[in-house]
Design a protein around this motif. Sequence first.
Motif, mmCIF file in Angstrom:
data_model
loop_
_atom_site.group_PDB
_atom_site.id
_atom_site.type_symbol
_atom_site.label_atom_id
_atom_site.label_comp_id
_atom_site.label_asym_id
_atom_site.label_seq_id
_atom_site.Cartn_x
_atom_site.Cartn_y
_atom_site.Cartn_z
ATOM 1 N N ILE A 3 -15.818 -4.229 5.548
ATOM 2 C CA ILE A 3 -16.045 -4.638 4.165
ATOM 3 C C ILE A 3 -15.285 -5.926 3.865
ATOM 4 N N SER A 4 -15.748 -6.633 2.831
ATOM 5 C CA SER A 4 -15.180 -7.953 2.527
ATOM 6 C C SER A 4 -13.726 -7.862 2.083
ATOM 7 N N THR A 5 -13.386 -6.768 1.370
ATOM 8 C CA THR A 5 -11.995 -6.564 0.947
ATOM 9 C C THR A 5 -11.443 -5.351 1.679
ATOM 10 N N PRO A 6 -10.694 -5.545 2.771
ATOM 11 C CA PRO A 6 -10.221 -4.405 3.577
ATOM 12 C C PRO A 6 -9.362 -3.445 2.761
ATOM 13 N N ILE A 7 -9.394 -2.164 3.154
ATOM 14 C CA ILE A 7 -8.644 -1.111 2.463
ATOM 15 C C ILE A 7 -7.861 -0.307 3.487
ATOM 16 N N ILE A 8 -6.571 -0.062 3.199
ATOM 17 C CA ILE A 8 -5.751 0.848 4.005
ATOM 18 C C ILE A 8 -5.711 2.182 3.266
ATOM 19 N N HIS A 9 -6.056 3.272 3.950
ATOM 20 C CA HIS A 9 -6.105 4.578 3.285
ATOM 21 C C HIS A 9 -4.713 5.069 2.913
ATOM 22 N N ARG A 10 -3.737 5.019 3.839
ATOM 23 C CA ARG A 10 -2.315 5.317 3.630
ATOM 24 C C ARG A 10 -1.992 6.809 3.467
ATOM 25 N N ASP A 11 -2.985 7.702 3.488
ATOM 26 C CA ASP A 11 -2.682 9.135 3.467
ATOM 27 C C ASP A 11 -3.734 9.891 4.275
ATOM 28 N N MET A 12 -3.975 9.394 5.505
ATOM 29 C CA MET A 12 -4.981 9.992 6.372
ATOM 30 C C MET A 12 -4.448 11.309 6.925
ATOM 31 N N LYS A 13 -5.163 12.422 6.662
ATOM 32 C CA LYS A 13 -4.778 13.738 7.167
ATOM 33 C C LYS A 13 -6.002 14.645 7.105
ATOM 34 N N SER A 14 -5.935 15.783 7.809
ATOM 35 C CA SER A 14 -7.092 16.667 7.887
ATOM 36 C C SER A 14 -7.454 17.247 6.531
ATOM 37 N N MET A 15 -6.482 17.364 5.607
ATOM 38 C CA MET A 15 -6.784 17.881 4.283
ATOM 39 C C MET A 15 -7.570 16.875 3.447
ATOM 40 N N ASN A 16 -7.600 15.609 3.851
ATOM 41 C CA ASN A 16 -8.356 14.584 3.133
ATOM 42 C C ASN A 16 -9.666 14.254 3.837
ATOM 43 N N VAL A 17 -10.113 15.127 4.745
ATOM 44 C CA VAL A 17 -11.420 14.980 5.389
ATOM 45 C C VAL A 17 -12.277 16.159 4.935
ATOM 46 N N LEU A 18 -13.318 15.877 4.140
ATOM 47 C CA LEU A 18 -14.222 16.910 3.655
ATOM 48 C C LEU A 18 -15.428 17.017 4.593
ATOM 49 N N LEU A 19 -16.022 18.193 4.648
ATOM 50 C CA LEU A 19 -17.196 18.436 5.489
ATOM 51 C C LEU A 19 -18.333 18.926 4.601
ATOM 52 N N ASP A 20 -19.542 18.329 4.781
ATOM 53 C CA ASP A 20 -20.678 18.829 4.024
ATOM 54 C C ASP A 20 -21.362 19.940 4.810
ATOM 55 N N VAL B 33 -6.041 -4.644 0.730
ATOM 56 C CA VAL B 33 -5.258 -5.631 1.477
ATOM 57 C C VAL B 33 -5.467 -7.017 0.870
ATOM 58 N N PRO B 34 -4.381 -7.697 0.452
ATOM 59 C CA PRO B 34 -4.527 -9.064 -0.053
ATOM 60 C C PRO B 34 -5.043 -9.997 1.037
ATOM 61 N N LEU B 35 -5.374 -11.215 0.619
ATOM 62 C CA LEU B 35 -5.937 -12.168 1.573
ATOM 63 C C LEU B 35 -4.974 -12.481 2.698
ATOM 64 N N ASP B 36 -3.655 -12.490 2.414
ATOM 65 C CA ASP B 36 -2.696 -12.778 3.489
ATOM 66 C C ASP B 36 -2.312 -11.527 4.270
ATOM 67 N N HIS B 37 -2.916 -10.366 3.904
ATOM 68 C CA HIS B 37 -2.683 -9.085 4.611
ATOM 69 C C HIS B 37 -1.226 -8.651 4.575
ATOM 70 N N GLY B 38 -0.431 -9.195 3.690
ATOM 71 C CA GLY B 38 0.962 -8.745 3.614
ATOM 72 C C GLY B 38 1.065 -7.439 2.863
ATOM 73 N N GLN B 39 1.955 -6.584 3.278
ATOM 74 C CA GLN B 39 2.132 -5.277 2.641
ATOM 75 C C GLN B 39 3.606 -5.063 2.318
ATOM 76 N N ILE B 40 3.896 -4.717 1.088
ATOM 77 C CA ILE B 40 5.268 -4.346 0.723
ATOM 78 C C ILE B 40 5.181 -3.075 -0.102
ATOM 79 N N ASP B 41 5.728 -1.986 0.399
ATOM 80 C CA ASP B 41 5.707 -0.701 -0.290
ATOM 81 C C ASP B 41 7.135 -0.270 -0.566
ATOM 82 N N THR B 42 7.404 0.093 -1.838
ATOM 83 C CA THR B 42 8.776 0.458 -2.207
ATOM 84 C C THR B 42 8.921 1.931 -2.514
ATOM 85 N N MET B 43 7.887 2.742 -2.272
ATOM 86 C CA MET B 43 8.003 4.180 -2.460
ATOM 87 C C MET B 43 7.351 4.876 -1.283
ATOM 88 N N VAL B 44 7.763 6.123 -1.042
ATOM 89 C CA VAL B 44 7.227 6.868 0.092
ATOM 90 C C VAL B 44 5.786 7.243 -0.199
#
Length: 768
Positions: free
Chosen positions: A550-567, A583-594
Amino acid sequence: MGYQKHFLIFLIILVLTRLISGSEAPESLVIASHCSSTCGGITIPYPFGIEEGCYYKDKDDNSPTTTMKIKCNHTFNPPKPILGRNIRILNISLQEGEIRLNNRISYSCNNPSGRWDSWMNLRTFTISSSKNMFLATGCDTYAWFKGKRYGKNYSTGCMTTCNEIDDVLVNGNICNGVGCCEASIPDGVTNITITAYSYNNHTQVKFNPCSAAYPVANDAFHFSQETLTRELSYYLNEKPWAPVVYNWGIGTKNCSEAEKVGSRILCKSNTECINLTHEQHGLDGYRCACKKGYSGNPYLPQGCQDIDECKGTNSCEKPGYCNNTIGDYNCVCPEGYHGIGNSTHRCISDISNTKKDSSLVPVIVTAGIGGVIIILLIISFIGYWRHEKRKMTTLREKNFRDNGGEILHQKVSGMDVLKIFTIQELENATNKYNEANIIGRGGFGVVYKGVISGNQPVAIKRSLKVDPNQVEQFINEVLVLSQINNRHVVKLLGCCLETEVPLLVYEFINNGTLFDHLQDEGKASCFTWNLRLKIALDIADVLSYLHTTISTPIIHRDMKSMNVLLDESYTAKVADFGASKIVPLDHGQIDTMVIGTQGYLDPEYMQTFELTEKSDVYSFGVVLLELLTKEKALSYGKPEAERCLAMYFLRKMKEDRLFDIVDKNITNDPKQVAQIKEVANLAKWCLRLKGDDRPTMKEAAMELEGIRRMGSQPKYKAEKSFDQLENSGNYMVGIAIDDDGNTNTNTSGKDSDLHSLPHFVSTLGDGR
C-alpha cells in the motif's frame, strides 16, 4: 386553619420517619448478649464478631477454613477493629456483602532499604473490580499487580513517566499517565502482591525520590503533585494506607448445597439466599439478604423484622389511611368513603345527590385550580425536555469536533469509503451497548456485536479517548485503514465521533480467533497441517501487503494469534489495529510507551524503544510457533524453562529435538514432517535478536509459498545457520516470567551469558 396545622404536623412526622428509616439501626447485630456490636465506632455485625463464639466459622472439613474473627485493638484511642494480622476495618456492609479495609501502600525509593511490597492474602475475600482501581505514581515508575484468579496466576500493571514537576497538570481524581497511571482490576482475584519499581532508581528525575503502587477504592483516590515529592521518611514514618473494597461471602458452597445440611445455612427467617457467581467472588459461596418489606441482619434468628411502611414513606393518600401488614402494607379508605385510598386513586366521599349539587361550586373551583397546576407542570416539563435536548445536541456536536469529525467530513466528502454513523444508529445496533453483546475486551477498547440496517452484523469497538493533540493523525489513520482492500484484513466500515470516545465499526467475523482454535482440544485435533500452513501464508501475505504494497505502509505492532480471526471457510483475517502506526515518509519510529503483548514483543524494543516492520516479523515468528506446537506464547503454569515459547523452541532447535514440542496431530505424514522442519527454520529466522538479521514479511511470505509447494527448495534461506549465529555472539534473547510474574531475559547461548534487561509492563488483556 385546623387543616393547615394537621398538614404541618404530618410533614414533620414524614421527615422524621424518613430520617429514622434512612439510618442503620444498631439492634439485632450480634448473636449473643456477650458479643460486642461495635469497636471504635465501627459496627461489627454477625457473621463477623470479636469474642469467641460471636463470629461465623466454617466447620466443613471438605472446604477451606474460613473465619470472620475480628480483633478490637484497644492500644489505639479510639480502638480499631483489625482483620487478620494488622488490617484495619473501615466499614462492613451486610446488604452489599462488602468490607472496606485499609491496605498498606507499596513503595520503592532511591535507598537500598527503601522498598516495601504489600501482600493481601484474605483467603476467600476477593477484591472488588467495580469499586477499586490499581494505581501507580512516580516519574520513572512501573508497577505489578499479581495474584490468583480461579486457581491461575494473574498479572497486570501500568507505567508512568514525567520529566518536570510542571508536566503534572492534573490534581484530583484523574490519572492521565503523567506522574500517575491506572489499570483495571478483574473480579475474583485473591493472594494479591503489589510491587513498585523504578527504571533508573530515581537518578534522572531528582524531585521524585520514590515510586508507589496500590489498589484504592474509586471514591477515595486523590492525586496531587505533592505525591511525587514524598521522601522515604514519609513512607517509613507515616506508613501510608489506602482504603480498598473487598467482596465476602459465606463458606464455599452455594445456596442449594448449603441447604442440604439443614441448619448449617446461615440465612434465617424472612430472608433469601443469593449465590455468589465467579464474577462476584473468587470461590463458590452465598450471602443472605432480607426479603422485600423486611430489614435487619439476615444472618441472625429473627434478624429480619417487618418494616412498618406506615411509619415511613408510603403511597397512601393520608397517614391514617395506611394499614401495615406483614412484609407489606395497603391503603384503606375510612368509613363514609370508598376507593383505593392512595395518592393516585384517592378516597371518594359517600354523599347524597343533594349534597353533591350543593358542593358543585367548590368542586369546580378546585378542579380549575388543579387544571391550571397541571398545565403549568406540562409547560415546565416541555421546557425542561427541550433544554435537555439542546444540551445533548450541543454535547454531541462538541464531541464530533473534538474527535476530528469536521476534518474527517472534509476528507471523505465525495468519497464512498467510510460511513459516519450517528450515536442513535449504534445504540440501536447494540441494544444500548448491552453487556450481553460484548464479544471482546483488550488494552485498546471493548468490542460489541451489533446489527445495522439491512440486518448486517458488525463489530463495534469503543476505543480509548483520542489525544486532542493527535486528532488529525487519528483521522488520517482511520482513512487509511478504511481504504485497505485486502481479504485478509478485517474491513473498517465506518465510525461514530459523537460520543466522548470514538466508536469504530468493522465487519463481523463469526468463527472465533486462531488462538481459540489452537487452545480448544477438540478444534485443534481437527486443525490439519495444510490448514495451519494456509493460515500462516494468509497472515504473512497481509503483513507483507501492509508493509510494502500500500502507498502508506502500516506497522501492526500487536501481531498475535488472538488478533487473527477466522471466517467460516477458515480464511485468516488480521484484526485489532488499535496499536497500529502509519509509517511516515522517512520511516522513522519513536515509541514512548509499551505496545504489544508479552511473549510476542520484539526483544530489540527493550533496548531501542522502537518498533519497526521487523517487530511485526518477530511477532509473526511466535505465531508460527503456536501453529507448530499449539502452545501459548507465555504459559505461567509451566516450569520456568518452558514458560516462554520462543525461548523453549530455540533451545529445542539447538538440541536438535524439534519434534519434542511439535503438535503430535500434524506429524503423521513424512512430507508434512519435511515441511514442518522448513517452517521451524523460518520461525528461527524470524526470531533473531537483531531486526536487520530477520527476513522481511515479503521474504517470509515467499518462503512459506515455497514450503507449501515443497516440490522445489524454498527461495530464501538464512545467511548463517543458527549454530554459526551463536558462535558469532549474536544471541537470541527470550523473555521468561518467574513465579512472581517478573520479566527476565535469558540467552539461548551459554549459561554464563545471562543478561538482565530493564523490566517492562504490558497490560495482559483477558489475563491469559
